[in-house]
Write a protein that holds these residues in place. Structure first.
Motif, PDB file in Angstrom:
ATOM      1  N   THR A 276      -9.937  57.614 -20.002  1.00 34.51           N
ATOM      2  CA  THR A 276      -9.509  56.252 -20.322  1.00 34.51           C
ATOM      3  C   THR A 276      -8.243  56.285 -21.163  1.00 34.51           C
ATOM      4  O   THR A 276      -8.161  57.004 -22.167  1.00 34.51           O
ATOM      5  CB  THR A 276     -10.615  55.494 -21.085  1.00 34.51           C
ATOM      6  OG1 THR A 276     -11.804  55.476 -20.283  1.00 34.51           O
ATOM      7  CG2 THR A 276     -10.182  54.065 -21.371  1.00 34.51           C
ATOM      8  N   LEU A 277      -7.256  55.499 -20.735  1.00 33.22           N
ATOM      9  CA  LEU A 277      -5.989  55.386 -21.440  1.00 33.22           C
ATOM     10  C   LEU A 277      -6.099  54.290 -22.493  1.00 33.22           C
ATOM     11  O   LEU A 277      -6.580  53.194 -22.218  1.00 33.22           O
ATOM     12  CB  LEU A 277      -4.869  55.052 -20.449  1.00 33.22           C
ATOM     13  CG  LEU A 277      -3.495  54.697 -21.024  1.00 33.22           C
ATOM     14  CD1 LEU A 277      -2.879  55.906 -21.731  1.00 33.22           C
ATOM     15  CD2 LEU A 277      -2.562  54.194 -19.927  1.00 33.22           C
ATOM     16  N   GLY A 278      -5.648  54.581 -23.700  1.00 27.93           N
ATOM     17  CA  GLY A 278      -5.652  53.599 -24.776  1.00 27.93           C
ATOM     18  C   GLY A 278      -4.411  53.753 -25.630  1.00 27.93           C
ATOM     19  O   GLY A 278      -3.495  54.505 -25.298  1.00 27.93           O
ATOM     20  N   GLY A 279      -4.384  53.036 -26.757  1.00 25.83           N
ATOM     21  CA  GLY A 279      -3.256  53.142 -27.677  1.00 25.83           C
ATOM     22  C   GLY A 279      -2.114  52.206 -27.361  1.00 25.83           C
ATOM     23  O   GLY A 279      -1.338  51.847 -28.245  1.00 25.83           O
ATOM     24  N   LEU A 280      -1.967  51.813 -26.088  1.00 22.45           N
ATOM     25  CA  LEU A 280      -0.915  50.889 -25.684  1.00 22.45           C
ATOM     26  C   LEU A 280      -1.430  49.457 -25.744  1.00 22.45           C
ATOM     27  O   LEU A 280      -2.637  49.224 -25.771  1.00 22.45           O
ATOM     28  CB  LEU A 280      -0.449  51.208 -24.258  1.00 22.45           C
ATOM     29  CG  LEU A 280      -0.037  52.647 -23.961  1.00 22.45           C
ATOM     30  CD1 LEU A 280       0.335  52.786 -22.495  1.00 22.45           C
ATOM     31  CD2 LEU A 280       1.121  53.072 -24.855  1.00 22.45           C
ATOM     32  N   ASP A 281      -0.512  48.511 -25.725  1.00 23.78           N
ATOM     33  CA  ASP A 281      -0.904  47.105 -25.642  1.00 23.78           C
ATOM     34  C   ASP A 281      -1.665  46.893 -24.348  1.00 23.78           C
ATOM     35  O   ASP A 281      -1.250  47.367 -23.289  1.00 23.78           O
ATOM     36  CB  ASP A 281       0.348  46.230 -25.673  1.00 23.78           C
ATOM     37  CG  ASP A 281       0.017  44.754 -25.851  1.00 23.78           C
ATOM     38  OD1 ASP A 281      -0.768  44.235 -25.027  1.00 23.78           O
ATOM     39  OD2 ASP A 281       0.543  44.132 -26.773  1.00 23.78           O
ATOM     40  N   ALA A 282      -2.782  46.200 -24.425  1.00 22.27           N
ATOM     41  CA  ALA A 282      -3.620  46.001 -23.242  1.00 22.27           C
ATOM     42  C   ALA A 282      -2.848  45.339 -22.106  1.00 22.27           C
ATOM     43  O   ALA A 282      -3.114  45.599 -20.924  1.00 22.27           O
ATOM     44  CB  ALA A 282      -4.841  45.156 -23.605  1.00 22.27           C
ATOM     45  N   SER A 283      -1.870  44.514 -22.457  1.00 22.09           N
ATOM     46  CA  SER A 283      -1.096  43.823 -21.422  1.00 22.09           C
ATOM     47  C   SER A 283      -0.157  44.757 -20.680  1.00 22.09           C
ATOM     48  O   SER A 283       0.421  44.381 -19.665  1.00 22.09           O
ATOM     49  CB  SER A 283      -0.287  42.686 -22.056  1.00 22.09           C
ATOM     50  OG  SER A 283       0.658  43.194 -22.992  1.00 22.09           O
ATOM     51  N   ALA A 284       0.010  45.997 -21.175  1.00 22.37           N
ATOM     52  CA  ALA A 284       0.909  46.957 -20.527  1.00 22.37           C
ATOM     53  C   ALA A 284       0.158  47.893 -19.588  1.00 22.37           C
ATOM     54  O   ALA A 284       0.769  48.750 -18.953  1.00 22.37           O
ATOM     55  CB  ALA A 284       1.647  47.773 -21.587  1.00 22.37           C
ATOM     56  N   ILE A 285      -1.167  47.756 -19.504  1.00 18.06           N
ATOM     57  CA  ILE A 285      -1.975  48.674 -18.692  1.00 18.06           C
ATOM     58  C   ILE A 285      -2.588  47.915 -17.522  1.00 18.06           C
ATOM     59  O   ILE A 285      -3.239  46.891 -17.701  1.00 18.06           O
ATOM     60  CB  ILE A 285      -3.094  49.309 -19.541  1.00 18.06           C
ATOM     61  CG1 ILE A 285      -2.504  50.092 -20.714  1.00 18.06           C
ATOM     62  CG2 ILE A 285      -3.960  50.221 -18.682  1.00 18.06           C
ATOM     63  CD1 ILE A 285      -3.541  50.635 -21.667  1.00 18.06           C
ATOM     64  N   GLN A 286      -2.380  48.451 -16.323  1.00 19.31           N
ATOM     65  CA  GLN A 286      -2.998  47.862 -15.141  1.00 19.31           C
ATOM     66  C   GLN A 286      -4.296  48.564 -14.795  1.00 19.31           C
ATOM     67  O   GLN A 286      -5.343  47.951 -14.655  1.00 19.31           O
ATOM     68  CB  GLN A 286      -2.043  47.919 -13.948  1.00 19.31           C
ATOM     69  CG  GLN A 286      -2.614  47.270 -12.678  1.00 19.31           C
ATOM     70  CD  GLN A 286      -1.593  47.187 -11.560  1.00 19.31           C
ATOM     71  OE1 GLN A 286      -0.580  47.857 -11.591  1.00 19.31           O
ATOM     72  NE2 GLN A 286      -1.861  46.353 -10.577  1.00 19.31           N
ATOM     73  N   THR A 287      -4.237  49.882 -14.645  1.00 16.58           N
ATOM     74  CA  THR A 287      -5.431  50.683 -14.373  1.00 16.58           C
ATOM     75  C   THR A 287      -5.517  51.761 -15.434  1.00 16.58           C
ATOM     76  O   THR A 287      -4.751  52.730 -15.411  1.00 16.58           O
ATOM     77  CB  THR A 287      -5.371  51.325 -12.971  1.00 16.58           C
ATOM     78  OG1 THR A 287      -5.183  50.301 -11.998  1.00 16.58           O
ATOM     79  CG2 THR A 287      -6.665  52.072 -12.676  1.00 16.58           C
ATOM     80  N   GLY A 288      -6.438  51.599 -16.358  1.00 20.95           N
ATOM     81  CA  GLY A 288      -6.503  52.500 -17.500  1.00 20.95           C
ATOM     82  C   GLY A 288      -7.616  53.517 -17.441  1.00 20.95           C
ATOM     83  O   GLY A 288      -7.797  54.290 -18.386  1.00 20.95           O
ATOM     84  N   THR A 289      -8.373  53.560 -16.336  1.00 27.53           N
ATOM     85  CA  THR A 289      -9.493  54.492 -16.241  1.00 27.53           C
ATOM     86  C   THR A 289      -9.487  55.179 -14.889  1.00 27.53           C
ATOM     87  O   THR A 289      -9.202  54.550 -13.871  1.00 27.53           O
ATOM     88  CB  THR A 289     -10.835  53.768 -16.440  1.00 27.53           C
ATOM     89  OG1 THR A 289     -10.841  53.135 -17.721  1.00 27.53           O
ATOM     90  CG2 THR A 289     -12.002  54.752 -16.388  1.00 27.53           C
ATOM     91  N   ALA A 290      -9.791  56.460 -14.896  1.00 29.60           N
ATOM     92  CA  ALA A 290      -9.936  57.220 -13.652  1.00 29.60           C
ATOM     93  C   ALA A 290     -11.178  58.087 -13.766  1.00 29.60           C
ATOM     94  O   ALA A 290     -11.565  58.513 -14.861  1.00 29.60           O
ATOM     95  CB  ALA A 290      -8.713  58.083 -13.381  1.00 29.60           C
TER      96      ALA A 290
END
Length: 545
Positions: A276-290
Motif C-alpha cells: 500500500t502506497l501512503g505518505g502522499l496526498d490522497a487526491s494524488a493517488i489513483q491506485t494505491g494498493t497492489a
C-alpha cells in the motif's frame, strides 16, 4: 499574427512522466522573487506563484536582477515551461537541434535546445515550418491556451472564427487564460507564470499515481513495486502486509523514482500479500494498493508451519490479555513500596503482565524440545497489542494495550529448515486484572524476637505466595509483591495470642508493603493474605522470645 503550430495528444504527454533534469542556469534554483527588482511592486499572489516555480526550476530571471515580468514570452521559454509543468523527460546532454534556426552557440536561445527537442518528441509543440522553430518569436494568448489545453488532454477546435475562440473559452473555464486578454494579443511572462502555474495544478490532479505491479523477487526476500509515473520519494511510504500483519521492509528507490525495491530480513512465507502506497496526498493517488502471492515451498505443509525436515511448527494455545496500558494500570507501577517501575511494567519482554508466545514443534507426531526459535514478531495493531522479542533467547512476548483484537505474526526457524511465518489472533479485554487463585507455600512461619521488644518480617516473602490471575498468568514469590499494584493483595491478622504469665497481649500490624511488625507479648497469630476478589491464603505464625 502567425499561428503557432502544435501537435499534442494526452496519450503521448502522459506516457512520458519522469522528473525533468534542469540545465539552465544552475544558480536560478536558489533565487526568489525578492532577488528581482522588477517584482518589487508585484502582488503577493503572483510572487507566491513565481517563488513556487523558481524553486522547481521551471522559471529563472532574464538576468541576475530582472525577472522580465512584462517582457513578451518567447517560443523557447514556453518550450521549457511546457516540458517541466507536464513532467516530460528532458535529456540535458542534447546539444544539437533538429531545427535549422536553433543553435547551441546562440546566446539568447541555445540553452533551450534540450527542452525544444523534448517538447517536440512528446508531441507538445512543433516547428513553425518543418525545418524552423523561431525560438525568439513571441506567443499569443490563444496559442498559449491551445498548447496548455492539449497538454491536459483537452480537444481543441481551431476551425471556428477566430481560430482560437474554442481555446480561449476552455482555458477561461479552467482559469488558464491570461486575464483581460483576447486570443490574438501577445502573452507576456506574467501571463506565462499565471497560466502555467494553473495548468500544472490541473495536470497534477490528472496524473494520479498508481501502483502498476508488485511482485516478490526470486529470493522471496524482496518485493519489486512499479508505478505509472515518478513518485515524490521524500513523502511516499510503502507498507507490506501478509494478511493484516505488517512485514517490516527497507525501501530502495530507482533513480527515476518510478520503482522501488522493498527488502526484508527473512524470506517471505507462503501466502497472500499487499503493498500500500501512503505518505502522499490522497487526491494524488489513483491506485494505491497492489496484491501478489508467494507460493508455498515444496517442504511447506499447511498453515501450522513446517521447517524443512525439522518438524511441524504451531502456536501453543490461544491468547487473551488485559488492557494494562490503556486502563492506566501500569501508571501505578511506581518503582516504590516493592513495586516494579513503569518502564518494566510496559516492556513486553520483562513485564509479568505480558505473555510469552509459545511455539510447539512436532516431528513424527511427537513434540520435540527446541530452544527459542522466533526470529521476528509483529503486531498488526501495536495500539492494541505491543510485542517484544528477546534477541538473545529468540523468545517473543505480547502485552495488552487497549481492548480489541490484533493479528500477531512470528517468523520462526528450526535448525537449518526454511523460515516459516505463523499467525495468531490475540484478544485484549477491558476486564481488570484480578487474582483467581492464591496459595501460601509456607503455611507455618516461625519468627524470633531475639530478646528484643519487637520483630518484623515481610509477609510476601515469609508466606511464599503464588497467585494466578484471571488471565491465567502466575506470579510467584517476590513477583506477587512486585505486581501487587495490579493484584491488590492485602493482609489481615487474627487470633493474636500471648503468654498469659506475662500479662497483656502485645500487638501485630501489617502495612501495605507487607511489612509485619510484632510488638510485646505475642506468641502466635494467623496471617491471612486476601486478594481484591476475596480469595484467601493463611499461614500460622509462631513467635519465640
Amino acid at each position: 499574427m502567425k499561428k503557432l503550430t502544435m501537435i499534442a495528444t494526452a496519450a503521448m504527454a502522459f506516457s512520458l512522466f519522469a522528473s525533468a533534469t534542469l540545465s539552465h542556469p544552475a544558480s536560478a534554483a536558489t533565487k526568489t522573487s525578492a532577488d528581482f527588482t522588477d517584482l518589487s511592486t508585484a502582488d503577493a499572489a503572483l510572487k507566491a506563484k513565481i517563488d513556487a516555480m523558481l524553486t522547481q526550476g521551471i522559471f529563472e530571471g532574464v538576468s541576475d536582477s530582472s525577472f522580465g515580468i512584462n517582457q513578451n514570452m518567447t517560443r523557447a521559454q514556453f518550450a521549457k515551461v511546457a516540458t517541466l509543468i507536464y513532467d516530460v523527460k528532458v535529456d540535458p546532454s542534447v546539444k544539437v537541434s533538429s531545427f535549422s534556426d536553433v543553435h547551441a552557440e546562440d546566446a539568447a536561445n541555445g540553452w533551450a535546445i534540450p527542452y525544444i527537442e523534448a517538447a517536440k518528441k512528446a508531441g507538445l509543440i512543433d516547428g513553425v515550418t518543418d525545418t524552423t522553430f523561431e525560438p525568439g518569436a513571441s506567443v499569443t494568448a490563444g496559442q498559449l491556451d491551445t498548447l496548455l489545453l492539449k497538454g491536459l488532454g483537452k480537444k481543441v477546435s481551431t476551425t471556428g472564427s477566430p481560430w482560437y475562440a474554442d481555446a480561449v473559452k476552455q482555458a477561461t473555464d479552467l482559469g488558464i487564460h491570461p486575464t483581460g486578454k483576447t486570443g490574438d494579443q501577445l502573452a507576456i511572462r506574467a501571463d506565462l507564470v499565471q497560466s502555467s502555474y494553473t495548468a500544472q495544478q490541473a495536470f497534477d490532479k490528472l496524473t494520479l499515481v498508481s501502483i502498476t505491479k508488485a511482485a516478490a523477487g526470486s529470493d522471496t526476500k524482496s518485493v519489486q513495486v512499479t508505478f505509472n509515473r515518478n513518485v515524490d520519494t521524500s513523502k511516499a511510504t510503502l507498507v507490506l502486509k501478509n494478511g493484516s500483519t505488517v512485514v517490516p521492509t527497507k525501501a530502495t528507490w530507482s533513480t527515476d523514482a518510478q520503482a522501488v525495491t522493498l527488502t526484508t530480513d527473512l524470506a517471505l512465507a507462503a501466502g497472500d500479500y499487499t503493498v500500500t502506497l501512503g505518505g502522499l496526498d490522497a487526491s494524488a493517488i489513483q491506485t494505491g494498493t497492489a496484491s501478489f502471492s508467494v507460493a508455498a515451498a515444496p517442504s511447506d505443509s499447511g498453515n501450522t508451519g513446517n521447517s524443512g525436515n525439522s518438524g511441524n511448527v504451531s502456536f501453543v494455545g490461544s491468547y487473551t490479555l488485559a488492557d494494562v496500558l490503556d486502563s492506566g494500570l501500569t501508571d501505578t507501577a511506581t518503582g516504590t513500596d516493592g513495586f516494579i517501575d513503569k518502564a518494566t511494567a510496559q516492556d513486553p519482554t520483562k513485564s509479568k503482565l505480558a505473555k510469552e508466545v509459545k511455539i510447539k514443534v512436532t516431528s513424527g507426531g511427537e513434540e520435540v524440545a527446541v530452544p527459542g526459535i522466533i526470529q521476528s514478531i509483529f503486531s498488526s495493531d501495536p495500539s492494541v497489542v505491543k510485542v517484544g522479542l528477546d534477541s538473545a533467547t529468540h523468545r517473543g512476548y505480547i502485552l495488552g494495550n487497549k481492548a480489541g483484537t490484533a493479528d500477531i505474526s512470528v517468523m520462526v526457524q528450526v535448525g537449518s529448515g526454511n523460515a516459516k511465518q505463523l499467525h495468531v489472533t490475540v484478544t485484549v479485554k477491558s476486564d481488570s486484572v484480578a487474582a483467581k487463585k492464591i496459595k501460601a507455600d509456607n503455611t507455618t512461619i516461625e519468627q524470633s524476637m531475639n530478646g528484643a521488644a519487637s520483630t518484623s518480617f515481610n509477609a510476601f516473602n515469609k508466606m511464599d505466595l503464588t497467585i494466578t490471575d484471571n488471565y491465567d498468568q502466575t506470579y510467584e514469590g517476590a513477583e506477587v509483591a512486585n505486581y501487587n499494584f495490579a493484584l491488590g493483595t492485602a493482609f489481615t491478622t487474627n487470633k493474636i495470642k500471648g503468654d498469659a504469665a506475662k500479662g497483656d497481649v502485645g500487638s501485630v500490624s501489617v502495612d501495605p508493603t507487607g511489612k509485619v511488625v510484632v510488638t510485646g507479648n505475642v506468641t502466635s497469630f494467623e496471617l491471612t493474605a486476601v486478594t481484591s476478589s476475596g480469595q484467601t491464603a493463611t499461614s500460622f505464625v509462631t513467635i519465640t522470645p
